[in-house]
Scaffold this motif. Structure first.
Motif, mmCIF file in Angstrom:
data_model
loop_
_atom_site.group_PDB
_atom_site.id
_atom_site.type_symbol
_atom_site.label_atom_id
_atom_site.label_comp_id
_atom_site.label_asym_id
_atom_site.label_seq_id
_atom_site.Cartn_x
_atom_site.Cartn_y
_atom_site.Cartn_z
ATOM 1 N N ASP A 193 -6.776 -0.186 -6.258
ATOM 2 C CA ASP A 193 -7.977 0.262 -6.957
ATOM 3 C C ASP A 193 -8.602 1.337 -6.073
ATOM 4 N N THR A 194 -8.473 2.598 -6.463
ATOM 5 C CA THR A 194 -8.924 3.687 -5.595
ATOM 6 C C THR A 194 -10.446 3.807 -5.539
ATOM 7 N N ASP A 195 -11.156 3.095 -6.410
ATOM 8 C CA ASP A 195 -12.621 3.094 -6.349
ATOM 9 C C ASP A 195 -13.129 2.165 -5.251
ATOM 10 N N THR A 196 -12.443 1.041 -5.069
ATOM 11 C CA THR A 196 -12.870 0.051 -4.076
ATOM 12 C C THR A 196 -11.959 0.015 -2.855
ATOM 13 N N MET A 197 -10.809 0.667 -2.938
ATOM 14 C CA MET A 197 -9.775 0.639 -1.901
ATOM 15 C C MET A 197 -9.319 -0.793 -1.602
ATOM 16 N N MET A 198 -9.242 -1.581 -2.653
ATOM 17 C CA MET A 198 -8.675 -2.922 -2.566
ATOM 18 C C MET A 198 -7.355 -2.950 -3.324
ATOM 19 N N VAL A 199 -6.557 -3.981 -3.061
ATOM 20 C CA VAL A 199 -5.272 -4.157 -3.745
ATOM 21 C C VAL A 199 -5.386 -5.415 -4.606
ATOM 22 N N PRO A 200 -5.747 -5.262 -5.885
ATOM 23 C CA PRO A 200 -5.970 -6.441 -6.724
ATOM 24 C C PRO A 200 -4.704 -7.059 -7.307
ATOM 25 N N PHE A 201 -3.591 -6.288 -7.335
ATOM 26 C CA PHE A 201 -2.375 -6.778 -7.981
ATOM 27 C C PHE A 201 -1.130 -6.354 -7.207
ATOM 28 N N VAL A 202 -0.063 -7.120 -7.430
ATOM 29 C CA VAL A 202 1.278 -6.687 -7.045
ATOM 30 C C VAL A 202 2.144 -6.694 -8.300
ATOM 31 N N VAL A 203 3.110 -5.794 -8.336
ATOM 32 C CA VAL A 203 4.086 -5.759 -9.424
ATOM 33 C C VAL A 203 5.295 -6.566 -8.974
ATOM 34 N N VAL A 204 5.675 -7.555 -9.781
ATOM 35 C CA VAL A 204 6.745 -8.477 -9.397
ATOM 36 C C VAL A 204 7.878 -8.415 -10.412
ATOM 37 N N GLU A 205 9.085 -8.280 -9.892
ATOM 38 C CA GLU A 205 10.284 -8.388 -10.722
ATOM 39 C C GLU A 205 10.720 -9.844 -10.708
ATOM 40 N N THR A 206 10.626 -10.493 -11.858
ATOM 41 C CA THR A 206 10.956 -11.916 -11.924
ATOM 42 C C THR A 206 12.463 -12.116 -11.829
ATOM 43 N N GLY A 207 12.834 -13.283 -11.389
ATOM 44 C CA GLY A 207 14.250 -13.586 -11.208
ATOM 45 C C GLY A 207 14.892 -14.122 -12.472
ATOM 46 N N SER A 208 15.911 -14.942 -12.290
ATOM 47 C CA SER A 208 16.710 -15.427 -13.415
ATOM 48 C C SER A 208 15.919 -16.343 -14.348
ATOM 49 N N TRP A 209 14.821 -16.919 -13.858
ATOM 50 C CA TRP A 209 14.047 -17.823 -14.717
ATOM 51 C C TRP A 209 13.286 -17.053 -15.804
ATOM 52 N N LEU A 210 13.056 -15.750 -15.592
ATOM 53 C CA LEU A 210 12.386 -14.906 -16.584
ATOM 54 C C LEU A 210 13.033 -13.528 -16.500
ATOM 55 N N PRO A 211 14.244 -13.390 -17.036
ATOM 56 C CA PRO A 211 15.040 -12.177 -16.809
ATOM 57 C C PRO A 211 14.449 -10.934 -17.465
ATOM 58 N N ASP A 212 14.748 -9.791 -16.818
ATOM 59 C CA ASP A 212 14.388 -8.474 -17.357
ATOM 60 C C ASP A 212 12.886 -8.318 -17.567
ATOM 61 N N ARG A 213 12.100 -8.863 -16.648
ATOM 62 C CA ARG A 213 10.649 -8.746 -16.763
ATOM 63 C C ARG A 213 10.049 -8.250 -15.454
ATOM 64 N N GLN A 214 9.007 -7.451 -15.593
ATOM 65 C CA GLN A 214 8.134 -7.112 -14.481
ATOM 66 C C GLN A 214 6.739 -7.586 -14.858
ATOM 67 N N VAL A 215 6.119 -8.338 -13.971
ATOM 68 C CA VAL A 215 4.799 -8.882 -14.267
ATOM 69 C C VAL A 215 3.806 -8.420 -13.214
ATOM 70 N N LEU A 216 2.552 -8.385 -13.620
ATOM 71 C CA LEU A 216 1.463 -8.032 -12.722
ATOM 72 C C LEU A 216 0.806 -9.328 -12.267
ATOM 73 N N LEU A 217 0.800 -9.554 -10.960
ATOM 74 C CA LEU A 217 0.253 -10.800 -10.421
ATOM 75 C C LEU A 217 -0.954 -10.486 -9.542
#
Length: 211
Positions: free
Chosen positions: A135-159
């Motif tokens: 977040d360039t307004d606050t210079m904090m990191v509120p999320f990471v982008v995660v590539e899920t494994g075999s339990w949820l294939p072909d997905r990228q989620v925001l955590l």
């Protein structure tokens, strides 16, 4: 504005003297607040990559490909290089183009170090961190982008980073306070591979953060 680290490192900034400088990376506190922005000076200061205070940076202009910075020439001269000065001009160029940033600077850690982290739940894995979101307004990191494994294939989620309880840097793993069901059912807030403020608010509310 919310931007991935990858996208921030495609931007350039301009010094008070008009010299172009390319954004190279970020250094974060343990709480995942951005403390320093590393820039390649592209000829100024002998090609050094230096760490500028994150508080000096404004809102990125994505269309123009720039990240405004409010800093004086004297302040730039006082910024620390992120690594020892190479001995030759050729080594300087190789260092600037090919060498990754040091993982740590004192108590700070490079944003790149978070990429590749393996995140786990009590019930099993979440996946691998692909990128961090700033977040360039606050210079904090509120999320990471995660590539899920075999339990949820072909997905990228925001955590949300608030759901990461701990990170063990020795084994490159982090513990997440959530369930696979929560993560798989979370709203998709990506729009054209970007994260909007509205979408991020929806996701934080979903996880019960800031409510």
């Amino acid at each position: 504005m919310l931007m991935k680290l990858h996208d921030l490192t495609t931007l350039s900034t301009e010094t008070p003297g008009g010299e172009a400088a390319k954004v190279r990376g970020l250094y974060l506190t343990e709480e995942m607040n951005v403390r320093e922005v590393v820039v390649d000076m592209n000829g100024l200061l002998d090609l050094r990559a230096i760490a500028m205070p994150a508080a000096a940076f404004g809102t990125p202009d994505v269309e123009a490909g720039t990240w405004p910075v409010d800093i004086t020439t004297e302040a730039i001269k006082g910024c620390e290089p992120v690594r020892q000065e190479p001995e030759s001009a050729l080594e300087k160029v190789k260092d600037m183009v090919f060498s990754p940033l040091p993982e740590t600077r004192g108590t700070l850690r490079s944003g790149e170090a978070y990429k590749g982290l393996s995140l786990d739940l009590n019930e099993g894995p979440v996946g691998r961190v692909l990128d961090i979101v700033v977040d360039t307004d606050t210079m904090m990191v509120p999320f990471v982008v995660v590539e899920t494994g075999s339990w949820l294939p072909d997905r990228q989620v925001l955590l949300p980073t608030a759901k990461i309880n701990s990170i063990n840097w020795d084994d490159g793993k982090g513990k997440v306070d959530a369930t696979q069901e929560e993560i798989s059912a979370a709203p998709d807030v990506f729009e054209n591979d970007q994260i909007t403020t509205t979408g991020s608010g929806t996701l934080l509310t979903y996880y019960g953060i800031g409510a």
